[in-house]
Design a protein around this motif. Sequence first.
Motif, PDB file in Angstrom:
ATOM      1  N   GLU A  80      -0.726   6.282  10.130  1.00 58.33           N
ATOM      2  CA  GLU A  80      -2.033   5.826  10.579  1.00 58.33           C
ATOM      3  C   GLU A  80      -2.117   4.301  10.532  1.00 58.33           C
ATOM      4  O   GLU A  80      -2.687   3.667  11.431  1.00 58.33           O
ATOM      5  CB  GLU A  80      -3.126   6.437   9.703  1.00 58.33           C
ATOM      6  CG  GLU A  80      -4.537   6.074  10.146  1.00 58.33           C
ATOM      7  CD  GLU A  80      -5.603   6.676   9.254  1.00 58.33           C
ATOM      8  OE1 GLU A  80      -6.768   6.224   9.346  1.00 58.33           O
ATOM      9  OE2 GLU A  80      -5.286   7.586   8.452  1.00 58.33           O
ATOM     10  N   ASP A 134       9.395   4.850  10.598  1.00 56.20           N
ATOM     11  CA  ASP A 134       8.513   5.995  10.395  1.00 56.20           C
ATOM     12  C   ASP A 134       8.266   6.289   8.922  1.00 56.20           C
ATOM     13  O   ASP A 134       7.359   7.050   8.589  1.00 56.20           O
ATOM     14  CB  ASP A 134       9.119   7.249  11.060  1.00 56.20           C
ATOM     15  CG  ASP A 134       9.307   7.067  12.557  1.00 56.20           C
ATOM     16  OD1 ASP A 134       8.379   6.524  13.203  1.00 56.20           O
ATOM     17  OD2 ASP A 134      10.371   7.434  13.076  1.00 56.20           O
ATOM     18  N   ASP A 135       9.094   5.708   8.070  1.00 57.09           N
ATOM     19  CA  ASP A 135       9.005   5.959   6.632  1.00 57.09           C
ATOM     20  C   ASP A 135       8.915   4.612   5.923  1.00 57.09           C
ATOM     21  O   ASP A 135       9.760   3.736   6.143  1.00 57.09           O
ATOM     22  CB  ASP A 135      10.248   6.723   6.163  1.00 57.09           C
ATOM     23  CG  ASP A 135      10.171   7.183   4.719  1.00 57.09           C
ATOM     24  OD1 ASP A 135       9.457   6.526   3.916  1.00 57.09           O
ATOM     25  OD2 ASP A 135      10.823   8.175   4.368  1.00 57.09           O
ATOM     26  N   ALA A 179      -6.213   2.503   6.402  1.00 56.88           N
ATOM     27  CA  ALA A 179      -5.468   3.717   6.767  1.00 56.88           C
ATOM     28  C   ALA A 179      -5.103   4.536   5.541  1.00 56.88           C
ATOM     29  O   ALA A 179      -4.838   4.005   4.459  1.00 56.88           O
ATOM     30  CB  ALA A 179      -4.211   3.340   7.544  1.00 56.88           C
ATOM     31  N   ARG A 180      -5.056   5.848   5.739  1.00 54.20           N
ATOM     32  CA  ARG A 180      -4.760   6.761   4.631  1.00 54.20           C
ATOM     33  C   ARG A 180      -3.261   6.950   4.431  1.00 54.20           C
ATOM     34  O   ARG A 180      -2.826   7.368   3.361  1.00 54.20           O
ATOM     35  CB  ARG A 180      -5.438   8.108   4.871  1.00 54.20           C
ATOM     36  CG  ARG A 180      -6.965   8.067   4.812  1.00 54.20           C
ATOM     37  CD  ARG A 180      -7.572   9.308   5.408  1.00 54.20           C
ATOM     38  NE  ARG A 180      -7.279   9.398   6.847  1.00 54.20           N
ATOM     39  CZ  ARG A 180      -7.714  10.371   7.647  1.00 54.20           C
ATOM     40  NH1 ARG A 180      -8.459  11.350   7.144  1.00 54.20           N
ATOM     41  NH2 ARG A 180      -7.420  10.374   8.932  1.00 54.20           N
ATOM     42  N   ASP A 181      -2.474   6.711   5.453  1.00 57.50           N
ATOM     43  CA  ASP A 181      -1.031   6.873   5.323  1.00 57.50           C
ATOM     44  C   ASP A 181      -0.334   5.861   6.229  1.00 57.50           C
ATOM     45  O   ASP A 181      -0.971   5.149   7.014  1.00 57.50           O
ATOM     46  CB  ASP A 181      -0.583   8.308   5.648  1.00 57.50           C
ATOM     47  CG  ASP A 181      -1.018   8.766   7.035  1.00 57.50           C
ATOM     48  OD1 ASP A 181      -0.858   7.992   7.996  1.00 57.50           O
ATOM     49  OD2 ASP A 181      -1.523   9.905   7.153  1.00 57.50           O
ATOM     50  N   PHE A 182       0.997   5.817   6.117  1.00 58.12           N
ATOM     51  CA  PHE A 182       1.775   4.806   6.824  1.00 58.12           C
ATOM     52  C   PHE A 182       1.698   4.973   8.333  1.00 58.12           C
ATOM     53  O   PHE A 182       1.595   3.987   9.075  1.00 58.12           O
ATOM     54  CB  PHE A 182       3.233   4.866   6.360  1.00 58.12           C
ATOM     55  CG  PHE A 182       4.123   3.839   6.999  1.00 58.12           C
ATOM     56  CD1 PHE A 182       4.030   2.508   6.652  1.00 58.12           C
ATOM     57  CD2 PHE A 182       5.053   4.212   7.966  1.00 58.12           C
ATOM     58  CE1 PHE A 182       4.840   1.547   7.252  1.00 58.12           C
ATOM     59  CE2 PHE A 182       5.870   3.267   8.561  1.00 58.12           C
ATOM     60  CZ  PHE A 182       5.764   1.937   8.209  1.00 58.12           C
ATOM     61  N   GLN A 217       0.794  -1.217   0.000  1.00 61.09           N
ATOM     62  CA  GLN A 217       0.000   0.000   0.000  1.00 61.09           C
ATOM     63  C   GLN A 217       0.831   1.275   0.000  1.00 61.09           C
ATOM     64  O   GLN A 217       0.446   2.261  -0.649  1.00 61.09           O
ATOM     65  CB  GLN A 217      -0.949   0.003   1.204  1.00 61.09           C
ATOM     66  CG  GLN A 217      -2.043  -1.056   1.127  1.00 61.09           C
ATOM     67  CD  GLN A 217      -3.103  -0.864   2.195  1.00 61.09           C
ATOM     68  OE1 GLN A 217      -2.801  -0.577   3.344  1.00 61.09           O
ATOM     69  NE2 GLN A 217      -4.352  -1.028   1.823  1.00 61.09           N
ATOM     70  N   PHE A 218       1.956   1.271   0.720  1.00 58.43           N
ATOM     71  CA  PHE A 218       2.663   2.534   0.929  1.00 58.43           C
ATOM     72  C   PHE A 218       4.011   2.630   0.232  1.00 58.43           C
ATOM     73  O   PHE A 218       4.636   3.682   0.245  1.00 58.43           O
ATOM     74  CB  PHE A 218       2.816   2.785   2.433  1.00 58.43           C
ATOM     75  CG  PHE A 218       1.504   2.761   3.159  1.00 58.43           C
ATOM     76  CD1 PHE A 218       0.555   3.743   2.931  1.00 58.43           C
ATOM     77  CD2 PHE A 218       1.187   1.724   4.027  1.00 58.43           C
ATOM     78  CE1 PHE A 218      -0.678   3.713   3.570  1.00 58.43           C
ATOM     79  CE2 PHE A 218      -0.033   1.684   4.672  1.00 58.43           C
ATOM     80  CZ  PHE A 218      -0.976   2.692   4.442  1.00 58.43           C
ATOM     81  N   GLU A 239      -3.830  -0.584  -3.732  1.00 58.06           N
ATOM     82  CA  GLU A 239      -4.814  -1.033  -2.764  1.00 58.06           C
ATOM     83  C   GLU A 239      -4.790  -2.564  -2.687  1.00 58.06           C
ATOM     84  O   GLU A 239      -4.463  -3.243  -3.659  1.00 58.06           O
ATOM     85  CB  GLU A 239      -6.218  -0.562  -3.165  1.00 58.06           C
ATOM     86  CG  GLU A 239      -6.399   0.946  -3.107  1.00 58.06           C
ATOM     87  CD  GLU A 239      -6.294   1.491  -1.692  1.00 58.06           C
ATOM     88  OE1 GLU A 239      -6.746   0.792  -0.753  1.00 58.06           O
ATOM     89  OE2 GLU A 239      -5.755   2.600  -1.521  1.00 58.06           O
ATOM     90  N   GLY A 295       2.066   1.639  -3.711  1.00 56.46           N
ATOM     91  CA  GLY A 295       0.911   2.494  -3.952  1.00 56.46           C
ATOM     92  C   GLY A 295      -0.290   1.776  -4.516  1.00 56.46           C
ATOM     93  O   GLY A 295      -1.060   2.355  -5.280  1.00 56.46           O
TER      94      GLY A 295
END
Length: 309
Positions: A220, A237-238, A215-218, A190-191, A196, A194
């Motif tokens: 979250e 964190d990234d 979740a909308r971002d990593f 997902q992150f 779904e 990119g």
Amino acid sequence: MSAAWVAGVTRAGGLLTRCPGATGAGRVARAGTLDEAVRRLATTPYQRRLTGGMTLQAAQRAVTATLLWHLRVLAGWLPRQGVDCLRLLASGFEIVNIESRFRLLGGGASEPAPYAMGSLATAWHRLSRAARPDELRAALQASPWHDPGGTPTERAIALRLTAAARTASWVPAAERWSAGRAALLVAREQFVRGRELPAPAIGPAARLLGTSHRARDFVEFSGALPASARWALRGIDDPADLWQAEGRWWRDVEEDGRRMARRIRYDATTVVGAVAVLSADAWRTRAALVLAASDSSSSEGRDDFGVLA
């Protein structure tokens, strides 16, 4: 306590004594060439499938094939409950076979010989006989895997999450590892890429990861993970740093496995721990082969093999 559990746990302990470990893998990583790396594995259990002149991909596959062989040998000493555990823990090999079979029947280039699953097959004996893609899909649908459909990438994700969910449900000693592995897979998909999650993957993902896939971002996503899975992303964190979490997942699985194997309980826990150690050793050896085959003249990563452990 049954005689089969005593025999199986004893056999598992014997397999662990032959692992090259971090020290042996470090020697392989510093070999300088792939052929020399293969030569340095000549005194390890991996030697029986390795030969000079192999490609890196072939050498890596030989290492994982050796791991599968060890699991099959171990299964031969265990009672049915133990074999059922090993079958779930070995499901990744069958998934690779399924993916390869789809490519081959779809007109792709020649594929390596499938992994020999033996008694650890979930449905491979039937799937391997499919002669057309539609036959393979039908056989997959009728199996415990079910056919997730979609693109090859979507099928791969769904099958791996299904395997993780099944393992977590039926092998309690591996539940934490399965949840952490699922978190890494979903986070990468997902992150980093990119994409779904495909619809058939959402169910098994939810069983392990709750609603975190929404979740909308990593950040979250990490915060929404249950504790059983969040550990795999600690300190990350990234999403670009997920490769570090991957290596750490293997390190933690190996450490957990060693603790479990040292307990010498004549049940599935000790065997599952041994399988974790054997699997981590194969992963580290494959990584060492990559370093040995690298064209880079830098010794970075070869002298401190901790980067791979």
